[in-house]
Scaffold this active site. Structure first.
Site, PDB file in Angstrom:
ATOM      1  CB  SER A  33      43.182  44.364  26.780  1.00 24.02           C
ATOM      2  OG  SER A  33      42.001  43.727  27.201  1.00 24.02           O
ATOM      3  CE  LYS A  87      39.944  35.988  43.937  1.00 18.61           C
ATOM      4  NZ  LYS A  87      38.671  35.489  44.406  1.00 18.61           N
ATOM      5  CG  ASP A 165      35.234  34.560  42.202  1.00 17.81           C
ATOM      6  OD1 ASP A 165      36.241  34.359  40.867  1.00 17.81           O
ATOM      7  OD2 ASP A 165      34.903  35.735  42.712  1.00 17.81           O
TER       8      ASP A 165
END
Lengths: 303, 303
Positions: A33, A87, A165
């Site tokens: 990250s 997703k 979304d």
């Protein structure tokens, strides 16, 4: 099995890290990250550096937003590691097809996860619907973008998918539970004058199913799917977590594990079986809505 | 083998009817159309009536526009007949998936035709590219909508696909000839203020390939694909009909049959082999462009 998480943001810390901590299958061995990390876990800022330093990591789970996800996914697959995707599995269908080909060529598992399919009522709803005919149905998916995505401008930009979304979660449940495949007939998209992606959408699907998706819902939030069949009426409420048949709550679902623990259990099973799970049906319906949708410009939206 | 044509408009009369008249494989036994017909051929206005009257017709070819095509396709497949579809094979990807499932269940052939893939230079271009690596490329597909689609408002309406109606021909060639699959990275769509579908689009694809699609090209028309590889430069001009390698015309393609005769020969082969051909790659790239595309409003357009 040792796993690495890439993209340590809100969804990773809220869902993925606790699910992995409680998992009997997985040991979180590394993170990648720009800014986030997990206490006690080897932290990297570069995915290739992590892959080189950790040949012990056989599986990588990506929690990045859709647009930067593709290049990271290619790096993981080229290194011969199994791949799990939040997703939606990509920003476009064509890039996910490329990932599928690459995973097949490398002989590794690829899992496009749809967390809402693991909600408590979904498996029971699917079992109840099997063999029945759906005559009519509606999805109502209305939530407050300011509450769930504060300041996230990217979600209303081109490629951010806007109200799809959250709406794709409803479509992921619908395509999982319906006994026959569904397709899009027409769509209306409401796009704020100062944005690119729709803030609300209304879909007409086959089997006389409609969807009312809205990102401007203040007050109570609604995540409902209702289906009328030749043998009664089914409702899934609370994002797939509450199942009702003919208006009566169906119990006995409380022991099922949470959505993310269930996703990681599924990924462990896929890796053990040498299998993959890449169902793009929810994403196809969204792409179809963008392709067919009649656009209306609505009031500008600011967070 | 006996065949029926549904949708007797310009493309049917210009291309399908002559191709069938010259075909050694097919006998045009019936037509279905609200207003069109073919001299000497049994004419119907209703597809179910034709299917009932002609059990001898084993194959039906649909030349309808994308939006009404789905219901007709379902009627054909439910009647157990083989199905050939003009491009694009549907208005949405999800409906084509439904057709594919239905064809499989019925044990009949389904063929999603892409006529530009049958242009004279395409097979030779594919053969030349095999095993090479594409470094860079560009598509320039610029034609005059007023010339090719006079007054056809539907093409600029929602679902009409706009400039992708011709542009998908370029994408059908590109996805056929490239040695490795391509995916969309970004897209810009120019939409006239009084229309829903883009009149021009610029795509950035993987393998450093760009596409410049424009429906406002007056004067000379351009349908070119140029690719730079590790072993030379390829150009397909005139919509796939003229092949150049390193700037030199590659000859020997004159004996190949025309696009529509080649499509019907392919369909005959598929039916004989009990096979199907349903490659959705060109349509996936278009759906991706609508999903990801950055829209700009441009001047109103009137025919």
């Amino acid at each position: 099995m040792r796993i690495a998480l890439v993209g340590i943001g809100k969804i990773a810390l809220d869902q993925h890290v606790p699910a992995l901590a409680d998992s009997p299958d997985w040991d979180l061995a590394a993170t990648v990250s720009r800014s986030g990390s997990v206490p006690g876990v080897d932290a990297f800022t570069d995915i290739d550096a992590m892959l080189k330093a950790h040949p012990d990591v056989g599986t990588v789970s990506l929690c990045l937003p859709p647009v930067p996800r593709f290049d990271a996914a290619v790096q993981v697959l080229r290194a011969g590691r199994h791949l799990m995707l939040e997703k939606p599995p990509g920003a476009t269908l064509s890039e996910v097809h490329v990932l599928a080909d690459l995973a097949r060529a490398q002989g590794v598992t690829i899992f496009a996860s749809w967390h809402s399919r693991m909600a408590h009522g979904v498996a029971a709803a699917k079992a109840w619907l099997a063999g029945k005919t759906v005559h009519k149905g509606r999805i109502i998916w209305r939530e407050d973008i300011r509450k769930w995505h504060p300041g996230q401008d990217w979600i209303l930009a081109a490629g951010g998918m806007g109200v799809f979304d959250p709406g794709i979660n409803a479509l992921s449940i619908l395509t999982e539970i319906l006994p026959a495949p569904v397709h899009l007939r027409t769509a209306e998209l409401d796009v704020p004058a100062n944005r690119q992606a729709p803030i609300a959408a209304r879909l007409n699907l086959s089997q006389d199913i409609t969807a009312d998706l809205d990102f401007r819902q203040e007050g109570p939030q609604t995540w409902d799917i209702e289906l009328q069949t030749d043998a009664g009426h089914l409702a899934l409420r609370m994002g797939g977590n509450l199942l009702e048949v003919d208006g009566t709550r169906v119990d006995g679902q409380d022991s099922i594990m949470g959505e993310y623990p269930a996703l990681y259990a599924r990924m462990a099973g896929l890796v053990r079986d040498g299998a993959s799970d890449l169902d793009l049906a929810p994403m196809v319906l969204v792409a179809d809505a963008f392709t067919l949708g009649q656009r209306t410009t609505v009031d500008p939206f600011d967070f």
